[in-house]
Write a protein that holds these residues in place. Structure first.
Motif, PDB file in Angstrom:
ATOM      1  N   ALA A  20       0.844  -1.153  -0.058  1.00 15.82           N
ATOM      2  CA  ALA A  20       0.199   0.058   0.051  1.00 15.82           C
ATOM      3  C   ALA A  20       0.900   1.219   0.045  1.00 15.82           C
ATOM      4  N   LEU A  21       2.018   1.040   0.087  1.00 13.86           N
ATOM      5  CA  LEU A  21       2.821   2.298   0.381  1.00 13.86           C
ATOM      6  C   LEU A  21       3.079   2.838  -1.252  1.00 13.86           C
ATOM      7  N   PRO A  22       3.622   3.998  -1.307  1.00 11.03           N
ATOM      8  CA  PRO A  22       3.794   4.696  -2.488  1.00 11.03           C
ATOM      9  C   PRO A  22       4.961   4.125  -3.210  1.00 11.03           C
ATOM     10  N   THR A  23       5.196   4.413  -4.631  1.00  8.87           N
ATOM     11  CA  THR A  23       6.282   3.927  -5.032  1.00  8.87           C
ATOM     12  C   THR A  23       7.680   4.355  -4.531  1.00  8.87           C
ATOM     13  N   GLN A  24       7.681   5.727  -3.840  1.00 10.55           N
ATOM     14  CA  GLN A  24       8.797   6.493  -3.210  1.00 10.55           C
ATOM     15  C   GLN A  24       9.392   5.508  -2.151  1.00 10.55           C
ATOM     16  N   TRP A  25       8.617   4.652  -1.865  1.00 12.11           N
ATOM     17  CA  TRP A  25       8.987   3.993  -0.748  1.00 12.11           C
ATOM     18  C   TRP A  25       9.446   2.364  -1.170  1.00 12.11           C
ATOM     19  N   ASP A  26       9.808   2.273  -2.469  1.00 11.31           N
ATOM     20  CA  ASP A  26      10.099   0.826  -2.947  1.00 11.31           C
ATOM     21  C   ASP A  26      11.285   0.401  -2.368  1.00 11.31           C
ATOM     22  N   MET A  27      12.271   1.243  -2.536  1.00  8.18           N
ATOM     23  CA  MET A  27      13.677   0.529  -1.764  1.00  8.18           C
ATOM     24  C   MET A  27      13.586   0.244  -0.470  1.00  8.18           C
ATOM     25  N   LYS A  28      12.923   0.909   0.182  1.00 13.40           N
ATOM     26  CA  LYS A  28      12.821   0.402   1.550  1.00 13.40           C
ATOM     27  C   LYS A  28      12.087  -0.652   1.794  1.00 13.40           C
ATOM     28  N   VAL A  29      10.850  -0.795   0.885  1.00 15.46           N
ATOM     29  CA  VAL A  29      10.180  -2.099   1.231  1.00 15.46           C
ATOM     30  C   VAL A  29      10.881  -3.287   0.662  1.00 15.46           C
ATOM     31  N   VAL A  30      11.509  -3.315  -0.385  1.00 12.42           N
ATOM     32  CA  VAL A  30      12.514  -4.226  -0.677  1.00 12.42           C
ATOM     33  C   VAL A  30      13.434  -4.660   0.254  1.00 12.42           C
ATOM     34  N   ALA A  31      14.075  -3.844   0.878  1.00 16.91           N
ATOM     35  CA  ALA A  31      15.117  -3.957   1.812  1.00 16.91           C
ATOM     36  C   ALA A  31      14.305  -4.794   3.133  1.00 16.91           C
ATOM     37  N   MET A  32      13.153  -4.287   3.658  1.00 14.51           N
ATOM     38  CA  MET A  32      12.238  -4.842   4.779  1.00 14.51           C
ATOM     39  C   MET A  32      11.866  -6.304   4.323  1.00 14.51           C
ATOM     40  N   ARG A  33      11.333  -6.675   2.996  1.00 18.01           N
ATOM     41  CA  ARG A  33      11.105  -7.813   2.618  1.00 18.01           C
ATOM     42  C   ARG A  33      11.919  -8.958   2.654  1.00 18.01           C
ATOM     43  N   GLU A  34      13.365  -8.335   2.408  1.00 19.96           N
ATOM     44  CA  GLU A  34      14.436  -9.116   2.306  1.00 19.96           C
ATOM     45  C   GLU A  34      15.005  -9.651   3.656  1.00 19.96           C
ATOM     46  N   PRO A  65      21.525  20.183   2.304  1.00 18.05           N
ATOM     47  CA  PRO A  65      20.807  20.671   1.355  1.00 18.05           C
ATOM     48  C   PRO A  65      20.907  20.070   0.226  1.00 18.05           C
ATOM     49  N   ILE A  66      21.852  18.839  -0.033  1.00 15.60           N
ATOM     50  CA  ILE A  66      21.606  18.186  -1.196  1.00 15.60           C
ATOM     51  C   ILE A  66      20.866  17.308  -1.123  1.00 15.60           C
ATOM     52  N   PHE A  67      20.347  16.488   0.019  1.00 15.56           N
ATOM     53  CA  PHE A  67      19.195  15.534   0.099  1.00 15.56           C
ATOM     54  C   PHE A  67      17.966  16.320   0.213  1.00 15.56           C
ATOM     55  N   LYS A  68      18.002  17.602   0.414  1.00 18.91           N
ATOM     56  CA  LYS A  68      16.794  18.251   0.411  1.00 18.91           C
ATOM     57  C   LYS A  68      16.195  18.564  -1.098  1.00 18.91           C
ATOM     58  N   SER A  69      17.133  18.427  -2.115  1.00 18.25           N
ATOM     59  CA  SER A  69      16.693  18.841  -3.239  1.00 18.25           C
ATOM     60  C   SER A  69      16.409  17.276  -4.128  1.00 18.25           C
ATOM     61  N   CYS A  70      16.759  16.264  -3.262  1.00 17.25           N
ATOM     62  CA  CYS A  70      16.306  15.050  -3.996  1.00 17.25           C
ATOM     63  C   CYS A  70      14.561  15.055  -3.902  1.00 17.25           C
ATOM     64  N   SER A  71      14.416  14.581  -4.970  1.00 21.09           N
ATOM     65  CA  SER A  71      12.884  14.421  -5.162  1.00 21.09           C
ATOM     66  C   SER A  71      12.365  13.054  -4.801  1.00 21.09           C
ATOM     67  N   SER A  72      13.002  12.031  -4.519  1.00 15.45           N
ATOM     68  CA  SER A  72      12.645  10.691  -4.143  1.00 15.45           C
ATOM     69  C   SER A  72      11.428  10.759  -3.208  1.00 15.45           C
ATOM     70  N   TYR A  73      11.691  11.416  -2.258  1.00 13.63           N
ATOM     71  CA  TYR A  73      10.795  11.469  -0.970  1.00 13.63           C
ATOM     72  C   TYR A  73      10.109  12.765  -0.946  1.00 13.63           C
ATOM     73  N   SER A  74       8.946  12.743  -1.263  1.00 15.46           N
ATOM     74  CA  SER A  74       8.183  14.183  -1.333  1.00 15.46           C
ATOM     75  C   SER A  74       7.688  14.311   0.085  1.00 15.46           C
ATOM     76  N   PRO A  75       7.268  15.562   0.636  1.00 10.53           N
ATOM     77  CA  PRO A  75       6.747  15.735   1.978  1.00 10.53           C
ATOM     78  C   PRO A  75       5.442  15.335   2.126  1.00 10.53           C
ATOM     79  N   ASN A  76       4.600  15.147   1.079  1.00  9.22           N
ATOM     80  CA  ASN A  76       3.305  14.606   1.164  1.00  9.22           C
ATOM     81  C   ASN A  76       3.358  13.090   1.504  1.00  9.22           C
ATOM     82  N   CYS A  77       4.449  12.341   1.379  1.00  9.09           N
ATOM     83  CA  CYS A  77       4.415  11.080   1.453  1.00  9.09           C
ATOM     84  C   CYS A  77       4.617  10.663   2.943  1.00  9.09           C
ATOM     85  N   ARG A  78       3.684  10.368   3.539  1.00  7.64           N
ATOM     86  CA  ARG A  78       3.676   9.969   5.016  1.00  7.64           C
ATOM     87  C   ARG A  78       3.087   8.551   5.271  1.00  7.64           C
TER      88      ARG A  78
END
Length: 85
Positions: A20-34, A65-78
């Motif tokens: 149910a998590l958005p696609t921005q969380w795919d890397m974390k989901v894969v890590a948790m599943r493994e 500031p470099i991480f802040k510009s990364c669009s992988s995790y948007s602030p609306n992804c809770r």
């Protein structure tokens, strides 16, 4: 669902949460599943891990500031607002 005589195993419940998590969380989901035995991990523990990850992402955005510009995790992804069973 249990009121409809549909019973889910702990693993099935956890997989539903992760799917149910958005696609921005795919890397974390894969890590948790493994890395986790989803049949023995409680849903509460799963949410706790996801919230800790989200907190770390938010902290990094504020500090780096470099991480802040990364669009992988948007602030609306809770975790709580994005995850519906």
């Amino acid at each position: 669902m249990e009121s409809l005589d549909k019973h889910y195993s702990q693993r099935e419940k956890n997989l539903k949460v992760l799917r149910a998590l958005p696609t921005q969380w795919d890397m974390k989901v894969v890590a948790m599943r493994e890395s986790k035995d989803l049949s023995k991990t409680s849903t509460f523990e799963l949410f706790s891990d996801l919230m800790a990850f989200e907190f770390d992402i938010d902290r990094r955005k504020d500090e780096d500031p470099i991480f802040k510009s990364c669009s992988s995790y948007s602030p609306n992804c809770r975790v709580w607002s994005s995850c519906r069973l």
